[in-house]
Design an enzyme around this catalytic site. Structure first.
Site, PDB file in Angstrom:
ATOM      1  N   HIS A  27    -133.750  90.943  83.145  1.00  0.00           N
ATOM      2  CA  HIS A  27    -135.169  90.775  83.464  1.00  0.00           C
ATOM      3  C   HIS A  27    -135.395  90.635  84.967  1.00  0.00           C
ATOM      4  O   HIS A  27    -136.358  91.170  85.500  1.00  0.00           O
ATOM      5  CB  HIS A  27    -135.691  89.540  82.736  1.00  0.00           C
ATOM      6  CG  HIS A  27    -137.175  89.398  82.737  1.00  0.00           C
ATOM      7  ND1 HIS A  27    -138.007  90.294  82.109  1.00  0.00           N
ATOM      8  CD2 HIS A  27    -137.988  88.447  83.282  1.00  0.00           C
ATOM      9  CE1 HIS A  27    -139.270  89.910  82.263  1.00  0.00           C
ATOM     10  NE2 HIS A  27    -139.282  88.794  82.968  1.00  0.00           N
ATOM     11  N   SER A  38    -142.305  90.843  85.617  1.00  0.00           N
ATOM     12  CA  SER A  38    -142.707  90.163  84.393  1.00  0.00           C
ATOM     13  C   SER A  38    -144.232  90.079  84.300  1.00  0.00           C
ATOM     14  O   SER A  38    -144.907  91.103  84.381  1.00  0.00           O
ATOM     15  CB  SER A  38    -142.043  88.780  84.330  1.00  0.00           C
ATOM     16  OG  SER A  38    -142.145  88.233  83.035  1.00  0.00           O
ATOM     17  N   TYR A  39    -144.804  88.863  84.158  1.00  0.00           N
ATOM     18  CA  TYR A  39    -146.263  88.766  84.063  1.00  0.00           C
ATOM     19  C   TYR A  39    -146.949  89.135  85.381  1.00  0.00           C
ATOM     20  O   TYR A  39    -148.166  89.315  85.421  1.00  0.00           O
ATOM     21  CB  TYR A  39    -146.690  87.365  83.616  1.00  0.00           C
ATOM     22  CG  TYR A  39    -148.117  87.334  83.107  1.00  0.00           C
ATOM     23  CD1 TYR A  39    -148.426  87.821  81.836  1.00  0.00           C
ATOM     24  CD2 TYR A  39    -149.152  86.855  83.899  1.00  0.00           C
ATOM     25  CE1 TYR A  39    -149.737  87.833  81.375  1.00  0.00           C
ATOM     26  CE2 TYR A  39    -150.465  86.853  83.443  1.00  0.00           C
ATOM     27  CZ  TYR A  39    -150.750  87.345  82.176  1.00  0.00           C
ATOM     28  OH  TYR A  39    -152.049  87.360  81.721  1.00  0.00           O
ATOM     29  N   ASP A  66    -132.745  93.974  79.647  1.00  0.00           N
ATOM     30  CA  ASP A  66    -133.742  92.935  79.419  1.00  0.00           C
ATOM     31  C   ASP A  66    -134.358  93.095  78.039  1.00  0.00           C
ATOM     32  O   ASP A  66    -134.894  94.158  77.714  1.00  0.00           O
ATOM     33  CB  ASP A  66    -134.837  93.042  80.496  1.00  0.00           C
ATOM     34  CG  ASP A  66    -135.995  92.087  80.254  1.00  0.00           C
ATOM     35  OD1 ASP A  66    -135.760  91.021  79.640  1.00  0.00           O
ATOM     36  OD2 ASP A  66    -137.116  92.396  80.695  1.00  0.00           O
ATOM     37  N   GLY A 107    -144.954  84.577  84.522  1.00  0.00           N
ATOM     38  CA  GLY A 107    -145.083  83.417  83.651  1.00  0.00           C
ATOM     39  C   GLY A 107    -145.964  83.726  82.442  1.00  0.00           C
ATOM     40  O   GLY A 107    -145.470  84.148  81.415  1.00  0.00           O
TER      41      GLY A 107
END
Length: 485
Positions: free
Chosen positions: A457, A192-193, A404, A96
């Site tokens: 992603h 991701s984060y 991605d 996020g």
């Protein structure tokens, strides 16, 4: 027939009693030997609405991570399909910052059950990762999904540090609730984060283990992160280079950004921000998270979350700035899958079955939190932590779906180059069981890098069979097959 209101009340009392016991244990009070089995019984999930029949056990509920503030994190745990007593334990985290691993990881990527369009039933994912491991999903930090705090000011204090500490407290509490998994090899993975979350949590575990009692020692063996935010400068440089190289932006815009933006500086100039506005405009018409996948159109879904561009603070603009379709265009072959997930988890009967929302949170469940508008701290680079974990003997794998555009393979390659590790085996193809090239690998001293060909992603969404092959080889510490078989 027992009174259903009495049964529900009894279950709620059990859940709340267990949370208090675990929280007290974190303040130094040990839970009794009879409390742990009771907590497991309270968290056992029978059969979810619309769930296909399965033989493995599943559990869901809360672990209180801060008794004083009333912070509690929600989890969903699936035992391995076969031989759970012999399989490792894998924790999966989405990023996020502020997005749910229940919504993405479990329900649209690598968990057993996927919500369906216009149907009350769940679809069983034949490539679920609990074929490889006992699988644990966590909604972190508080404010994400069903996780909550009774101290509203906590939301304004969120950042990398508190997220890692609360997640560590969760693990301590969870292992006390599930002591039969304490001796299992333990791994942390995410995307991701979670390129921040996963190494940071692993670092806390590694540091705490040096002084932990036998009861609180966590048997961490390694980490794996995909399409991961690792280094602000190289992540942002790679984002722009990838877009130009994949014919997403024009030569003129590429050179404008290159001339006006210095990504080694935390504060970007007005000229740079103006150029980046034009860059982001392109991704209003295609899916940034999978360049060649269709976007969700003609959806009747109306509960669209706010864009993460409203998250201010330590997160760089190119990491946090995207438009509101982020929640709706992540899900691969069916780009509207996130719509079905939000409908499913907002059903009262589903929440009841999962022992979720016991405090009656005054907002709907969403993939990414609308409550988190500020992020207090985030280091500009996670690479020093990666080096520390390698030095501590942890297994480290980094993987990247190569379609991605959000955290592209180009950015990851730039970041890994910064580590300065010696290369043992350079740019080797790896193969799937159908004699097709699944991607490429680079084996460094202490780290393995894997690309997944044709994946966006969320690698398990776009290439589920290859993703299961990837996690199996990671957990078994085996090279991916470099030749057709």
């Amino acid at each position: 027939m027992p009174n259903i209101h009495v049964v529900r009340s009894y279950a709620l009392v059990l859940i709340m009693a267990v949370s208090v016991t675990v929280a007290a244990a974190m303040d130094g009070e040990r839970p009794s030997s009879t409390t742990v089995p009771a907590a497991q019984i309270a968290d056992r999930v029978g059969r979810l609405p619309g769930q296909p029949p399965v033989r493995f056990k599943q559990y869901a509920g809360y672990v209180t991570v801060n008794q004083t503030h009333g912070r509690a994190l929600f989890y969903w745990f699936f035992e391995a399909i076969r031989n759970p007593d012999k399989k490792p334990l894998l924790l999966w985290l989405n990023g996020g910052p502020g997005c749910s691993s229940i919504g993405y990881g479990q329900s649209e990527e690598l968990g057993p059950f996927f919500p369906q369009k216009g149907k009350p039933e769940l679809k069983f994912n034949k490539n679920t990762w609990n074929k490889a491991a006992n699988l644990l999903f966590l909604e972190s930090p508080v404010g994400v999904g069903f996780s909550y705090t009774n101290t509203s000011s906590d939301i304004k204090q969120l950042g990398d540090t508190i997220t890692a500490q609360d997640s560590y407290n969760f693990l301590i509490g969870w292992f006390r609730r599930f002591p039969q998994f304490k001796s299992h090899d333990f791994y942390i993975a995410g995307e991701s984060y979670a390129g921040h979350y996963v190494p940071q949590l692993a670092e806390v575990v590694t540091d705490k283990n040096k002084h932990a009692s036998d009861d609180d020692y966590i048997n961490l063996k390694g980490i794996m992160v995909g399409n991961a935010v690792l280094d602000d400068e190289t992540d942002q440089k790679g984002l722009i280079d990838y877009a130009w190289d994949h014919a997403v932006i024009s030569d003129a815009l590429y050179h404008e950004i290159k001339s006006k933006c210095n990504f080694s500086n935390a504060n970007l100039t007005d000229d740079c921000n103006h150029a980046l506005d034009k860059y982001f405009d392109v991704y209003r018409i295609i899916d940034m998270y999978s360049l060649y996948a269709p976007t969700c159109v003609n959806s009747n879904f109306t509960t669209v979350s706010k864009p993460l561009s409203h998250v201010k603070g330590a997160v760089p603009r190119l990491i946090s700035n995207i438009d509101g379709r982020r929640r709706r265009a992540l899900a691969g072959y069916d780009p509207c899958a996130s719509d079905y997930t939000e409908v499913y988890f907002n059903r009262p009967d589903v929440q009841h079955a999962l022992h979720a929302n016991v405090t009656k949170i005054p907002y709907p469940w969403t993939h990414c939190s609308d409550s988190i508008t500020f992020w207090k701290d985030a280091p500009t680079s996670i690479l020093p932590i990666i080096k520390k974990l390698i030095a501590a003997g942890q297994r480290v794998w980094v993987f990247s779906g190569d379609t991605d555009g959000r955290v592209p393979v180009t950015a990851t390659r730039y970041s890994l180059r910064k580590l300065g590790l010696n290369i043992k085996h350079d740019w080797t193809p790896w193969y799937t069981d159908k004699q097709q090239v699944g991607g490429w690998t680079v084996e460094y001293d202490g780290l393995t890098f894997v690309t997944v060909r044709g994946a966006g992603h969320e690698v398990p969404t776009f290439k589920p069979r290859q993703a299961l092959q990837l996690v199996n080889h990671f957990l078994q510490d085996q090279r991916l097959p470099p030749h057709p078989f």
